[in-house]
Design a protein around this motif. Structure first.
Motif, mmCIF file in Angstrom:
data_model
loop_
_atom_site.group_PDB
_atom_site.id
_atom_site.type_symbol
_atom_site.label_atom_id
_atom_site.label_comp_id
_atom_site.label_asym_id
_atom_site.label_seq_id
_atom_site.Cartn_x
_atom_site.Cartn_y
_atom_site.Cartn_z
ATOM 1 N N VAL A 10 -46.881 19.541 13.160
ATOM 2 C CA VAL A 10 -45.718 19.019 14.157
ATOM 3 C C VAL A 10 -46.635 18.504 15.401
ATOM 4 O O VAL A 10 -46.409 17.599 16.103
ATOM 5 N N LEU A 11 -47.668 19.460 15.762
ATOM 6 C CA LEU A 11 -48.369 19.387 17.153
ATOM 7 C C LEU A 11 -49.293 18.248 16.813
ATOM 8 O O LEU A 11 -49.319 17.324 18.010
ATOM 9 N N LEU A 12 -49.896 17.825 15.666
ATOM 10 C CA LEU A 12 -50.391 16.626 15.438
ATOM 11 C C LEU A 12 -49.839 15.612 15.646
ATOM 12 O O LEU A 12 -50.154 14.383 16.476
ATOM 13 N N PHE A 13 -48.592 15.192 15.195
ATOM 14 C CA PHE A 13 -47.572 14.295 15.529
ATOM 15 C C PHE A 13 -47.301 14.062 16.876
ATOM 16 O O PHE A 13 -47.358 12.970 17.540
ATOM 17 N N SER A 14 -47.215 15.152 17.563
ATOM 18 C CA SER A 14 -46.738 15.097 19.096
ATOM 19 C C SER A 14 -48.108 14.439 19.716
ATOM 20 O O SER A 14 -47.897 13.682 20.764
ATOM 21 N N ILE A 15 -49.067 15.071 19.528
ATOM 22 C CA ILE A 15 -50.497 14.506 20.199
ATOM 23 C C ILE A 15 -50.609 12.924 20.171
ATOM 24 O O ILE A 15 -51.028 12.172 20.935
ATOM 25 N N VAL A 16 -50.361 12.561 18.919
ATOM 26 C CA VAL A 16 -50.578 11.136 18.244
ATOM 27 C C VAL A 16 -49.488 10.372 19.216
ATOM 28 O O VAL A 16 -49.573 9.168 19.670
ATOM 29 N N ALA A 17 -48.192 10.819 19.360
ATOM 30 C CA ALA A 17 -47.362 10.140 19.971
ATOM 31 C C ALA A 17 -47.375 10.215 21.483
ATOM 32 O O ALA A 17 -47.198 8.928 22.024
ATOM 33 N N GLU A 18 -48.018 11.116 22.039
ATOM 34 C CA GLU A 18 -48.326 11.012 23.325
ATOM 35 C C GLU A 18 -49.455 9.827 23.559
ATOM 36 O O GLU A 18 -49.393 9.308 24.772
ATOM 37 N N ALA A 19 -50.385 9.950 23.038
ATOM 38 C CA ALA A 19 -51.364 9.066 22.843
ATOM 39 C C ALA A 19 -50.905 7.672 22.911
ATOM 40 O O ALA A 19 -50.989 6.646 23.523
ATOM 41 N N VAL A 22 -49.343 6.496 25.986
ATOM 42 C CA VAL A 22 -50.097 6.281 27.034
ATOM 43 C C VAL A 22 -50.838 4.877 26.707
ATOM 44 O O VAL A 22 -50.779 4.036 27.609
ATOM 45 N N LEU A 23 -51.039 4.221 25.535
ATOM 46 C CA LEU A 23 -51.875 3.131 25.246
ATOM 47 C C LEU A 23 -50.694 1.863 25.109
ATOM 48 O O LEU A 23 -51.396 1.019 25.646
ATOM 49 N N ILE A 24 -49.791 2.027 24.634
ATOM 50 C CA ILE A 24 -48.783 1.049 24.559
ATOM 51 C C ILE A 24 -47.910 0.795 25.718
ATOM 52 O O ILE A 24 -47.108 1.695 26.355
ATOM 53 N N PRO A 25 -48.097 -0.321 26.304
ATOM 54 C CA PRO A 25 -47.282 -0.518 27.718
ATOM 55 C C PRO A 25 -45.874 -0.782 27.505
ATOM 56 O O PRO A 25 -45.494 -1.763 28.110
ATOM 57 N N LEU A 26 -45.205 0.133 26.936
ATOM 58 C CA LEU A 26 -43.887 -0.109 26.470
ATOM 59 C C LEU A 26 -43.009 1.223 27.295
ATOM 60 O O LEU A 26 -43.564 2.125 27.076
ATOM 61 N N PRO A 27 -41.750 0.866 27.907
ATOM 62 C CA PRO A 27 -41.146 2.137 28.391
ATOM 63 C C PRO A 27 -40.585 2.882 27.375
ATOM 64 O O PRO A 27 -39.262 3.089 27.211
ATOM 65 N N ILE A 28 -41.315 3.166 26.211
ATOM 66 C CA ILE A 28 -40.659 4.069 25.362
ATOM 67 C C ILE A 28 -41.192 5.679 25.448
ATOM 68 O O ILE A 28 -42.455 5.702 25.327
ATOM 69 N N PRO A 29 -40.303 6.627 25.514
ATOM 70 C CA PRO A 29 -40.709 7.916 25.209
ATOM 71 C C PRO A 29 -41.771 8.426 24.142
ATOM 72 O O PRO A 29 -41.479 7.701 23.280
ATOM 73 N N ALA A 30 -42.566 9.162 24.609
ATOM 74 C CA ALA A 30 -43.397 9.652 23.462
ATOM 75 C C ALA A 30 -42.574 10.471 22.289
ATOM 76 O O ALA A 30 -43.043 10.245 20.911
ATOM 77 N N ILE A 32 -39.996 9.393 20.977
ATOM 78 C CA ILE A 32 -39.373 8.383 20.085
ATOM 79 C C ILE A 32 -40.640 7.793 19.087
ATOM 80 O O ILE A 32 -40.291 7.889 17.892
ATOM 81 N N TYR A 33 -41.872 7.777 19.749
ATOM 82 C CA TYR A 33 -42.991 7.348 18.997
ATOM 83 C C TYR A 33 -43.139 8.691 17.895
ATOM 84 O O TYR A 33 -43.544 8.149 16.555
#
Length: 95
Positions: A10-19, A22-30, A32-33
Motif C-alpha cells: 500500500v505504501l509503495l502504491f502511495s509513493i508512486v501515486a505521489e510521484a 508531482v510529475l504529471i501537470p494535471l490537477p488530480i490528487p495523488a 486518485i492516481y
C-alpha cells in the motif's frame, strides 16, 4: 509479517501515486492516481486480491478513526464555514 508486507505494498502504491501527482501537470490528487494504479494492478493480475485482504480489512475497520482529524479541523474552522453552510450542503447533496 504478512500484514507488514501488505502495508508495504500500500505504501509503495502511495509513493508512486505521489510521484505521479508531482510529475504529471494535471490537477488530480495523488489518491486518485493511487486508486487507478491499484485498480490496474488488480485488473491485470499483477496484484492478487487475496494478497491484500488482511490489510484492507484492517484499514476498513479503523476507517472511523481516520475521520477524527478532518472533523476536528472542520470544528476549528466553523467561523469560516458557517456563513456558507447552505451552499455547501446543496453542493454536497447534488454531487
Amino acid at each position: 509479517m504478512k500484514n507488514l508486507k501488505q502495508f508495504a505494498i500500500v505504501l509503495l502504491f502511495s509513493i508512486v501515486a505521489e510521484a505521479l501527482a508531482v510529475l504529471i501537470p494535471l490537477p488530480i490528487p495523488a489518491a486518485i492516481y493511487g486508486i487507478i494504479l491499484m485498480l490496474i494492478a488488480l485488473g491485470t493480475g499483477l496484484l492478487k486480491l487475496e494478497v491484500m485482504s488482511s490489510a484492507t480489512k484492517f484499514l476498513i475497520a479503523i476507517m472511523p478513526l481516520l475521520f477524527i482529524a478532518p472533523a476536528v479541523n472542520i470544528l476549528k474552522s466553523w467561523d469560516l464555514i458557517a456563513p456558507h453552510l447552505v451552499p455547501i450542503c446543496i453542493i454536497t447533496v447534488v454531487s
